[in-house]
Scaffold this motif. Structure first.
Motif, mmCIF file in Angstrom:
data_model
loop_
_atom_site.group_PDB
_atom_site.id
_atom_site.type_symbol
_atom_site.label_atom_id
_atom_site.label_comp_id
_atom_site.label_asym_id
_atom_site.label_seq_id
_atom_site.Cartn_x
_atom_site.Cartn_y
_atom_site.Cartn_z
ATOM 1 N N ILE A 205 0.820 -1.211 -0.200
ATOM 2 C CA ILE A 205 -0.138 -0.044 -0.057
ATOM 3 C C ILE A 205 1.006 1.203 0.125
ATOM 4 C CG2 ILE A 205 -1.604 1.392 1.315
ATOM 5 C CD1 ILE A 205 -2.766 -1.349 2.132
ATOM 6 N N GLY A 206 1.870 1.553 0.887
ATOM 7 C CA GLY A 206 2.723 2.281 0.897
ATOM 8 C C GLY A 206 3.779 2.584 -0.158
ATOM 9 N N ALA A 207 4.316 1.200 -0.790
ATOM 10 C CA ALA A 207 4.950 1.356 -2.138
ATOM 11 C C ALA A 207 4.251 1.719 -3.300
ATOM 12 C CB ALA A 207 5.487 -0.241 -2.222
ATOM 13 N N THR A 208 2.945 1.563 -3.212
ATOM 14 C CA THR A 208 2.042 2.019 -4.355
ATOM 15 C C THR A 208 2.257 3.685 -4.638
ATOM 16 O OG1 THR A 208 0.468 0.407 -4.010
ATOM 17 C CG2 THR A 208 -0.249 2.016 -5.412
ATOM 18 N N ALA A 209 2.292 4.381 -3.497
ATOM 19 C CA ALA A 209 2.548 5.816 -3.533
ATOM 20 C C ALA A 209 3.854 6.058 -4.346
ATOM 21 C CB ALA A 209 2.518 6.403 -2.121
ATOM 22 N N ILE A 210 4.949 5.362 -3.784
ATOM 23 C CA ILE A 210 6.105 5.732 -4.559
ATOM 24 C C ILE A 210 6.254 5.572 -5.859
ATOM 25 C CG2 ILE A 210 8.718 4.826 -4.482
ATOM 26 C CD1 ILE A 210 8.318 4.417 -1.376
ATOM 27 N N VAL A 211 5.418 4.226 -6.481
ATOM 28 C CA VAL A 211 5.365 4.038 -7.699
ATOM 29 C C VAL A 211 4.714 4.799 -8.530
ATOM 30 C CG1 VAL A 211 4.824 2.262 -9.468
ATOM 31 C CG2 VAL A 211 5.809 1.621 -7.154
ATOM 32 N N ILE A 212 3.492 5.338 -7.948
ATOM 33 C CA ILE A 212 2.674 6.035 -8.661
ATOM 34 C C ILE A 212 3.233 7.590 -8.778
ATOM 35 C CG2 ILE A 212 0.637 7.440 -8.547
ATOM 36 C CD1 ILE A 212 -0.878 5.091 -7.491
ATOM 37 N N GLY A 213 4.274 7.959 -7.720
ATOM 38 C CA GLY A 213 4.816 9.187 -8.014
ATOM 39 C C GLY A 213 5.901 9.396 -8.971
ATOM 40 N N GLY A 214 6.173 8.251 -9.736
ATOM 41 C CA GLY A 214 7.352 8.174 -10.544
ATOM 42 C C GLY A 214 8.665 7.823 -10.132
ATOM 43 N N GLN A 215 8.861 7.493 -9.062
ATOM 44 C CA GLN A 215 9.904 7.214 -8.231
ATOM 45 C C GLN A 215 10.538 5.656 -8.241
ATOM 46 O OE1 GLN A 215 11.595 9.772 -7.848
ATOM 47 N NE2 GLN A 215 10.353 11.224 -7.901
ATOM 48 N N LEU A 216 9.974 4.849 -9.133
ATOM 49 C CA LEU A 216 10.319 3.517 -9.348
ATOM 50 C C LEU A 216 9.932 2.686 -7.843
ATOM 51 C CD1 LEU A 216 13.648 3.764 -11.350
ATOM 52 C CD2 LEU A 216 11.209 3.096 -12.235
ATOM 53 N N PHE A 217 11.080 2.127 -7.271
ATOM 54 C CA PHE A 217 10.797 1.407 -6.008
ATOM 55 C C PHE A 217 11.732 1.683 -4.864
ATOM 56 C CE2 PHE A 217 10.719 -1.097 -10.039
ATOM 57 C CZ PHE A 217 9.353 -1.432 -10.177
ATOM 58 N N SER A 218 11.459 1.426 -3.588
ATOM 59 C CA SER A 218 12.160 1.303 -2.672
ATOM 60 C C SER A 218 12.711 -0.071 -2.288
ATOM 61 C CB SER A 218 11.538 1.846 -1.286
ATOM 62 O OG SER A 218 12.207 1.845 0.104
ATOM 63 N N LEU A 219 14.080 -0.182 -2.560
ATOM 64 C CA LEU A 219 14.682 -1.308 -2.175
ATOM 65 C C LEU A 219 15.249 -1.751 -0.911
ATOM 66 C CD1 LEU A 219 16.613 -2.041 -5.493
ATOM 67 C CD2 LEU A 219 14.621 -2.859 -4.948
ATOM 68 N N SER A 220 14.840 -0.807 -0.018
ATOM 69 C CA SER A 220 15.196 -1.015 1.460
ATOM 70 C C SER A 220 14.040 -1.154 2.250
ATOM 71 C CB SER A 220 15.921 0.436 1.801
ATOM 72 O OG SER A 220 14.981 1.558 2.018
ATOM 73 N N ILE A 221 12.674 -1.195 1.731
ATOM 74 C CA ILE A 221 11.442 -1.398 2.529
ATOM 75 C C ILE A 221 11.424 -2.813 3.421
ATOM 76 C CG2 ILE A 221 10.187 -2.480 0.851
ATOM 77 C CD1 ILE A 221 9.248 0.745 2.938
ATOM 78 N N GLY A 222 12.024 -3.757 2.989
ATOM 79 C CA GLY A 222 12.040 -4.850 3.664
ATOM 80 C C GLY A 222 12.919 -4.793 4.906
ATOM 81 N N THR A 223 14.155 -4.272 4.681
ATOM 82 C CA THR A 223 14.905 -4.006 5.705
ATOM 83 C C THR A 223 14.336 -3.040 6.794
ATOM 84 O OG1 THR A 223 16.704 -4.187 4.325
ATOM 85 C CG2 THR A 223 17.192 -2.943 6.394
ATOM 86 N N THR A 224 13.501 -1.752 6.329
ATOM 87 C CA THR A 224 12.727 -1.044 7.283
ATOM 88 C C THR A 224 11.646 -1.727 8.213
ATOM 89 O OG1 THR A 224 13.153 0.752 5.622
ATOM 90 C CG2 THR A 224 11.447 0.984 7.277
ATOM 91 N N VAL A 225 10.930 -2.746 7.529
ATOM 92 C CA VAL A 225 10.325 -3.399 8.134
ATOM 93 C C VAL A 225 10.749 -4.312 9.404
ATOM 94 C CG1 VAL A 225 8.485 -5.484 8.239
ATOM 95 C CG2 VAL A 225 8.441 -3.641 6.517
ATOM 96 N N ALA A 226 11.776 -5.104 9.019
ATOM 97 C CA ALA A 226 12.597 -5.739 10.103
ATOM 98 C C ALA A 226 13.251 -4.759 10.880
ATOM 99 C CB ALA A 226 13.843 -6.400 9.295
ATOM 100 N N VAL A 227 13.818 -3.492 10.976
ATOM 101 C CA VAL A 227 14.169 -2.654 11.805
ATOM 102 C C VAL A 227 13.025 -2.223 12.581
ATOM 103 C CG1 VAL A 227 15.193 -0.312 12.159
ATOM 104 C CG2 VAL A 227 16.081 -1.864 10.476
#
Length: 327
Positions: free
Chosen positions: A65-87
């Protein structure tokens, strides 16, 4: 007429047909996956397994759901989001010493700040989002390892009771309710708020967005911070379920969440997407992964299959985009 207005009208004219095609494709794919699982995989169509699929889809979907905002905004992807969840899961378990509500709030705020700062670098400096998020992921891993000494984090002995976060409610896992609520809220914010509509315009045509004096930096920070909020929520739920936190607890969550967004029909180049369809994509991803798991396939095979599906979706979206451009 401004360039921003022209782009907005053109996007609006293209949206209905695109939404219709994506919706029909998503429904068809969902039906085929469920039918294949039922007919070919023992134990797939059972109450306990369907609950497991929903629970798995909930965590992936919340992040998507949050990643959708990044993609729609034209910023491709966040490749650190899984690490952020773990942290976030590790932080939640540590913050429990201050009480349950403070632990939840502090975890979500921390996650939003960590990811929002990445958005500031991307939006303010025009840096490549992939490079920034890879670097941010490495920094988070290094920081977490340094703070914890590389060992698992557990709740303190005097921690308040948080077991209800991992218990079913009316027979359905609690994360599923959170997933549905966030999907509805996220879709409303995207469609009904000024920032949501501006985010779509920014992804559709960055030049027009700049010409129209849209707050590019603020919108980028908002998109990344939204991803941080959902990552924090997922971290709280994951930490409560596992009752321990490690950097390796999220597995392929980053790639699963990206796959959910793309399978849901969001355009890689930005400007088109839907939170609800990303949620449907998360359910599809979870169902496919569960089917492969029940059939005895290893994690690398599961990742390969999901990669193939995502590749096909990107190809179809690219062909549709070229068709609209020629039209």
């Amino acid at each position: 007429m401004s360039a921003a207005t022209t782009t907005a009208r053109r996007a609006a004219a293209l949206t209905p047909g695109w939404r219709s095609h994506v919706l029909r494709g998503s429904v068809l794919l969902f039906v085929l996956v469920m039918l294949a699982g039922t007919l070919t995989t023992d134990g797939f169509y059972s109450v306990s397994n369907l609950k497991a699929v929903l629970n798995s889809a909930a965590i992936v979907g919340i992040v998507a759901i949050g990643a959708t905002a990044i993609v729609i905004g034209g910023q491709l992807f966040s490749l650190s989001i899984g690490t952020t969840v773990a942290v976030s899961a590790m932080a939640f378990l540590y913050f429990l010493r201050f009480g349950l509500v403070p632990a939840v709030v502090l975890t979500i705020v921390l996650s939003a700040v960590l990811v929002g700062l990445q958005g500031y670098v991307v939006g303010r400096l025009g840096a490549n989002a992939i490079i920034v998020t890879i670097g941010a992921g490495a920094l988070q891993e290094g920081g977490a390892t340094w703070v914890t000494g590389g060992v698992s984090v557990y709740p303190p002995a005097d921690a308040p009771d948080f077991s209800f976060l991992a218990k079913p409610l009316l027979g359905v896992p609690l994360p599923v309710y959170v997933f549905i609520a966030l999907a509805v809220l996220g879709q409303w914010l995207l469609v009904r708020t000024t920032s949501g509509r501006q985010l779509v315009l920014m992804g559709e045509n960055p030049r027009a967005a700049r010409a129209g004096a849209l707050p590019i930096t603020r919108l980028t920070v908002v998109a990344f911070a939204a991803a941080g909020v959902t990552a924090g929520v997922a971290g709280v739920l994951l930490g409560a379920f596992n009752q321990s936190g490690t950097l390796g607890a999220t597995g392929t969550l980053t790639y699963d969440s990206i796959a959910a967004v793309l399978v849901g029909g969001s355009a890689v180049t930005g400007g088109r997407g839907s939170v609800v369809r990303s949620a449907v994509g998360a359910v599809l991803i979870a169902a496919i992964a569960d089917m492969l798991l029940l059939r005895g396939y290893s994690t690398p095979v599961q990742v390969a299959v999901l990669g193939f599906i995502v590749g096909c979706v990107i190809l179809v979206n690219h062909l549709n985009s070229n068709q609209r451009t020629r039209a």
